[in-house]
Enzyme design. Structure first.
Site, PDB file in Angstrom:
ATOM      1  N   GLY A 248       0.822  -1.216   0.000  1.00 51.69           N
ATOM      2  CA  GLY A 248       0.000   0.000   0.000  1.00 51.69           C
ATOM      3  C   GLY A 248       0.848   1.255   0.000  1.00 51.69           C
TER       4      GLY A 248
ATOM      5  N   SER B 151       1.049  -3.381   5.340  1.00 53.54           N
ATOM      6  CA  SER B 151       1.450  -3.550   6.731  1.00 53.54           C
ATOM      7  C   SER B 151       2.039  -2.241   7.252  1.00 53.54           C
ATOM      8  CB  SER B 151       2.496  -4.667   6.811  1.00 53.54           C
ATOM      9  OG  SER B 151       3.252  -4.516   7.971  1.00 53.54           O
TER      10      SER B 151
ATOM     11  N   VAL C  38       8.360   3.162   1.497  1.00 52.57           N
ATOM     12  CA  VAL C  38       9.696   3.717   1.296  1.00 52.57           C
ATOM     13  C   VAL C  38       9.708   5.200   1.699  1.00 52.57           C
ATOM     14  CG1 VAL C  38       9.385   4.245  -1.161  1.00 52.57           C
ATOM     15  CG2 VAL C  38      11.628   3.713  -0.337  1.00 52.57           C
TER      16      VAL C  38
ATOM     17  N   VAL D 161       9.540   8.069   0.189  1.00 49.51           N
ATOM     18  CA  VAL D 161      10.081   9.142  -0.650  1.00 49.51           C
ATOM     19  C   VAL D 161       9.353   9.063  -1.999  1.00 49.51           C
ATOM     20  CG1 VAL D 161      12.386   9.511   0.306  1.00 49.51           C
ATOM     21  CG2 VAL D 161      11.981   7.578  -1.214  1.00 49.51           C
TER      22      VAL D 161
ATOM     23  N   LYS E 139       5.684  22.062 -10.645  1.00 48.53           N
ATOM     24  CA  LYS E 139       7.036  21.819 -11.155  1.00 48.53           C
ATOM     25  C   LYS E 139       7.058  22.095 -12.658  1.00 48.53           C
ATOM     26  CE  LYS E 139      10.257  17.995 -11.940  1.00 48.53           C
ATOM     27  NZ  LYS E 139      10.472  16.553 -11.777  1.00 48.53           N
TER      28      LYS E 139
ATOM     29  N   VAL F 271       2.045 -10.205   5.048  1.00 44.39           N
ATOM     30  CA  VAL F 271       2.017 -11.418   4.237  1.00 44.39           C
ATOM     31  C   VAL F 271       3.279 -12.200   4.587  1.00 44.39           C
ATOM     32  CG1 VAL F 271       2.224 -12.293   1.877  1.00 44.39           C
ATOM     33  CG2 VAL F 271       0.749 -10.320   2.345  1.00 44.39           C
TER      34      VAL F 271
ATOM     35  N   THR G 182      11.171   9.640 -12.618  1.00 42.72           N
ATOM     36  CA  THR G 182      10.429   8.780 -13.532  1.00 42.72           C
ATOM     37  C   THR G 182       9.724   7.588 -12.872  1.00 42.72           C
ATOM     38  OG1 THR G 182      12.605   7.849 -14.008  1.00 42.72           O
ATOM     39  CG2 THR G 182      11.649   9.295 -15.661  1.00 42.72           C
TER      40      THR G 182
ATOM     41  N   ILE H  65       7.378   7.231 -10.439  1.00 44.38           N
ATOM     42  CA  ILE H  65       5.915   7.278 -10.308  1.00 44.38           C
ATOM     43  C   ILE H  65       5.292   7.214 -11.702  1.00 44.38           C
ATOM     44  CG2 ILE H  65       3.967   8.725  -9.574  1.00 44.38           C
ATOM     45  CD1 ILE H  65       5.744   9.572  -7.181  1.00 44.38           C
TER      46      ILE H  65
HETATM   47  P1  FAD Z   1       6.898   0.992  -1.012  1.00 46.66           P
HETATM   48  O1  FAD Z   1       6.660   2.442  -0.764  1.00 46.66           O
HETATM   49  O2  FAD Z   1       8.109   0.368  -0.449  1.00 46.66           O
HETATM   50  O3  FAD Z   1       5.617   0.225  -0.546  1.00 46.66           O
HETATM   51  C1  FAD Z   1       5.627  -1.162  -0.306  1.00 46.66           C
HETATM   52  C2  FAD Z   1       4.342  -1.555   0.373  1.00 46.66           C
HETATM   53  O4  FAD Z   1       4.324  -2.955   0.522  1.00 46.66           O
HETATM   54  C3  FAD Z   1       4.144  -0.969   1.749  1.00 46.66           C
HETATM   55  O5  FAD Z   1       2.788  -0.622   1.954  1.00 46.66           O
HETATM   56  C4  FAD Z   1       4.503  -2.133   2.668  1.00 46.66           C
HETATM   57  O6  FAD Z   1       3.859  -2.063   3.906  1.00 46.66           O
HETATM   58  C5  FAD Z   1       3.975  -3.280   1.833  1.00 46.66           C
HETATM   59  N1  FAD Z   1       4.591  -4.566   2.177  1.00 46.66           N
HETATM   60  C6  FAD Z   1       5.858  -4.966   1.953  1.00 46.66           C
HETATM   61  N2  FAD Z   1       6.047  -6.208   2.426  1.00 46.66           N
HETATM   62  C7  FAD Z   1       4.864  -6.605   2.945  1.00 46.66           C
HETATM   63  C8  FAD Z   1       4.415  -7.772   3.602  1.00 46.66           C
HETATM   64  N3  FAD Z   1       5.230  -8.793   3.819  1.00 46.66           N
HETATM   65  N4  FAD Z   1       3.145  -7.814   4.017  1.00 46.66           N
HETATM   66  C9  FAD Z   1       2.281  -6.786   3.815  1.00 46.66           C
HETATM   67  N5  FAD Z   1       2.667  -5.656   3.205  1.00 46.66           N
HETATM   68  C10 FAD Z   1       3.922  -5.567   2.796  1.00 46.66           C
HETATM   69  N6  FAD Z   1       9.850   8.440  -7.623  1.00 46.66           N
HETATM   70  C11 FAD Z   1       9.440   9.532  -8.282  1.00 46.66           C
HETATM   71  O7  FAD Z   1       8.615   9.438  -9.185  1.00 46.66           O
HETATM   72  N7  FAD Z   1       9.945  10.757  -7.941  1.00 46.66           N
HETATM   73  C12 FAD Z   1      10.895  10.916  -7.004  1.00 46.66           C
HETATM   74  O8  FAD Z   1      11.285  12.044  -6.710  1.00 46.66           O
HETATM   75  C13 FAD Z   1      11.392   9.759  -6.352  1.00 46.66           C
HETATM   76  N8  FAD Z   1      12.383   9.819  -5.425  1.00 46.66           N
HETATM   77  C14 FAD Z   1      12.875   8.658  -4.888  1.00 46.66           C
HETATM   78  C15 FAD Z   1      14.003   8.694  -4.052  1.00 46.66           C
HETATM   79  C16 FAD Z   1      14.545   7.506  -3.546  1.00 46.66           C
HETATM   80  C17 FAD Z   1      15.778   7.546  -2.705  1.00 46.66           C
HETATM   81  C18 FAD Z   1      13.917   6.286  -3.813  1.00 46.66           C
HETATM   82  C19 FAD Z   1      14.449   5.014  -3.223  1.00 46.66           C
HETATM   83  C20 FAD Z   1      12.795   6.249  -4.613  1.00 46.66           C
HETATM   84  C21 FAD Z   1      12.289   7.417  -5.176  1.00 46.66           C
HETATM   85  N9  FAD Z   1      11.217   7.380  -6.050  1.00 46.66           N
HETATM   86  C22 FAD Z   1      10.809   8.514  -6.693  1.00 46.66           C
HETATM   87  C23 FAD Z   1      10.512   6.138  -6.280  1.00 46.66           C
HETATM   88  C24 FAD Z   1       9.219   6.135  -5.462  1.00 46.66           C
HETATM   89  O9  FAD Z   1       9.515   6.342  -4.100  1.00 46.66           O
HETATM   90  C25 FAD Z   1       8.508   4.805  -5.623  1.00 46.66           C
HETATM   91  O10 FAD Z   1       8.344   4.538  -6.983  1.00 46.66           O
HETATM   92  C26 FAD Z   1       7.146   4.859  -5.003  1.00 46.66           C
HETATM   93  O11 FAD Z   1       7.198   5.326  -3.696  1.00 46.66           O
HETATM   94  C27 FAD Z   1       6.499   3.504  -5.037  1.00 46.66           C
HETATM   95  O12 FAD Z   1       6.997   2.650  -4.062  1.00 46.66           O
HETATM   96  P2  FAD Z   1       6.246   1.266  -3.870  1.00 46.66           P
HETATM   97  O13 FAD Z   1       4.814   1.545  -3.583  1.00 46.66           O
HETATM   98  O14 FAD Z   1       6.575   0.409  -5.026  1.00 46.66           O
HETATM   99  O15 FAD Z   1       6.974   0.638  -2.614  1.00 46.66           O
END
Ligand code: FAD
Length: 501
Positions: A12, A38, A44, A46, A77, A185, A344, A346
């Site tokens: 999420g 969870s 992450v 950011v 932006k 999970v 890029t 998002i």
């Molecule tokens: P996460 O935010 O990691 O979410 C993972 C989810 O999975 C969480 O809800 C977690 O609770 C859940 N989860 C994991 N394991 C389990 C489990 N076992 N059971 C239940 N739930 C679980 N993107 C941009 O477009 N612009 C930016 O400026 C930018 N800056 C960034 C800077 C950095 C340093 C980094 C690392 C990334 C950046 N990004 C940026 C990328 C952006 O942060 C991600 O693409 C975006 O936040 C999506 O993350 P996600 O949802 O894939 O993962």
């Protein structure tokens, strides 16, 4: 063949809630959507700078833009400013939107190249309303009520609080019937017959089953990697940055309508101003700089007092070998990662969701559909990878081992071909529908001093005076338009100021 009736999203973060919101909007009650997240694991946290396509995503959801800006403490932006990339002391922007006005036969920039190469035209930025407005700290939305005015060419994206955006989308998705389950999970149950995921098992023993699983679990890739062992293609020999310290700080330096990316000795630092705080991060290569040094460098270069302890993030540049494997589609960080230099990630979440909707399975899974989906995902990320590598490789810097490495390293053939085309006659070829258009490449190639020997021969067919008048007319109309624009802060105050926290 099974009909897809239940879709399970694991995760999420931004990826999970964007997927839930878009699928609930587009598929309505055709499928039942469950999202598992969870709070203990968290996100992450950011990802705050975007590119203009995010507006399309919000428009498909029917989100009111002013409300969205208020709810997510967002700012607008127009560009990214790059400091110290080609050489220490250099400063250029990559602005969204067009440059000048193309003539029938050639893009505008070929005429500019001709004059600039003779020292008879000022820098490129004078022909972009986005860049001139960004320089002046101004903003307004595109206004197409004045015929051909550059005010109609303004193109923007947002800086926003990623946590607030996920919360906003959660409300949206839950209102449309998405069921949320809080909990961890622990593993996935796969079918012996075809290896598809049948269900995920929760820490409390519950099984959550479905026909299609969307893995939004972040870097860990709970389903795509841990359950299906899809494999990862590592690109860290081209993109050696593998860590980032991130920290918010108090506002300082005004509400800039652009992201700032300042090169550092072993990487770079971002500055992303929101309405209530500024997001900062230092991306670096651990092979060339220690965590302590990177931490200190970040804290020494903030606009205001830090608002939290810096958080360390670890990553590897690269991509999952298949984004869609069996009945699992990876969206977000689970599908691969490129550092946020051009904001890029998002966007790739959004385009993967759009692609999933295009190839949405009905009865069973079609291998040709999956293969085409994966081909499109690969093409997109590989071309963005090339563009990001260009920022490192196109440099004259040799002041640290890091810059020496990236300046002299081997680069992908696809990038080399692009750079070679530019070097002779300034030609830039956009391949298929790759994300970054000619003007994006132009700004980075020129901004980072990649030499160009000539220009398109047809640009010489026009009389010099005509070209010169054409260029100066455009620059002066843009400059007049920018004078009329409100400041970024005034625009926000008048239209979409967020609640003070
Ligand atoms: P996460 O935010 O990691 O979410 C993972 C989810 O999975 C969480 O809800 C977690 O609770 C859940 N989860 C994991 N394991 C389990 C489990 N076992 N059971 C239940 N739930 C679980 N993107 C941009 O477009 N612009 C930016 O400026 C930018 N800056 C960034 C800077 C950095 C340093 C980094 C690392 C990334 C950046 N990004 C940026 C990328 C952006 O942060 C991600 O693409 C975006 O936040 C999506 O993350 P996600 O949802 O894939 O993962």
């Amino acid at each position: 063949m099974e009909t897809i009736k239940k879709v399970v999203i694991v995760g999420g973060g931004t990826a999970g809630w964007m997927s839930a919101a878009a699928l609930s909007r587009v598929l309505g009650d055709k499928v039942q959507i469950t999202l598992i997240e969870s709070e203990d694991i968290g996100t992450v946290g950011v990802g705050e700078s975007t590119i203009p396509m995010i507006k399309l995503f919000n428009a498909v959801l029917g989100i009111d833009e002013n409300e969205f800006v208020r709810e997510t403490q967002a700012t607008f932006k127009l560009a990214i400013e790059f400091r110290d990339w080609g050489r220490i002391g250099d400063n250029y922007m990559h602005g969204f939107g067009i440059f000048g006005q193309d003539l029938a036969t050639l893009p505008f920039y070929q005429y500019w190249l001709r004059m600039h190469q003779q020292g008879k035209a000022p820098d490129l930025e004078n022909y972009s309303i986005n860049r001139m407005a960004a320089n002046a700290g101004k903003f307004m939305r595109a206004d197409r009520s004045h015929g051909n005015s550059p005010l109609g060419d303004i193109v923007s994206a947002f800086h926003f609080d990623a946590g607030l955006y996920a919360r906003y989308l959660r409300r949206y998705a839950e209102q449309r019937g998405v069921r949320r389950i809080e909990g961890k999970v622990v593993d996935a149950l796969t079918r012996a017959s075809d290896g598809h995921v049948d269900a995920v098992r929760m820490e409390n023993g519950d099984l959550i089953g479905g026909e299609l699983f969307i893995d939004c679990s972040g870097f860990r890739g709970l389903l795509i990697e841990q359950a299906l062992h899809t494999g990862f293609e590592d690109w860290s020999h081209w993109l050696p940055c593998d860590r980032a310290w991130a920290v918010p700080c108090e506002l300082g330096g005004g509400l800039l309508p652009y992201t700032r990316a300042t090169a550092r000795p072993a990487g770079w630092q971002w500055r992303i101003g929101l309405q209530h705080r500024t997001g900062n991060g230092h991306v670096y290569a651990s092979k060339f700089m220690s965590d302590d040094e990177a931490h200190a460098l970040l804290l020494a270069n903030l606009d205001g007092r830090p608002l939290a302890e810096p958080k360390l993030l670890r990553f590897t540049a690269g991509k999952r070998k298949q984004v869609w494997n069996k009945n699992v589609v990876a969206v977000g960080l689970s599908s691969g990662f490129l550092e946020p230099l051009e904001s890029t990630s998002i966007h790739m979440i959004q385009s993967t969701i759009a692609r999933l909707i295009s190839f949405f399975p009905d009865k069973g899974f079609s291998q040709p559909d999956i293969a085409e989906f994966n081909r499109q995902c690969n093409f997109e990320i590989e071309r963005i990878r090339d563009f990001i590598i260009l920022h490192y490789h196109a440099t004259e810097r040799n002041d640290t081992p890091f810059w020496d490495y990236v300046r002299t390293m081997e680069i992908p053939d696809t990038l080399r071909e692009k750079m070679d085309l530019w070097r002779t006659r300034g030609r830039i070829v956009r391949v298929d529908n790759e994300l970054f258009a000619e003007v994006g490449w132009l700004q980075v190639l020129h901004g980072q001093r990649v030499p160009v020997a000539g220009h398109h021969p047809l640009a010489d067919l026009m009389a010099e005076k005509e070209v010169s008048d054409y260029l100066s007319d455009i620059a002066s109309v843009i400059s007049n338009c920018v004078d009329q624009m409100p400041s970024h802060a005034a625009f926000i105050a008048a239209n979409c100021a967020a609640r003070q926290l």
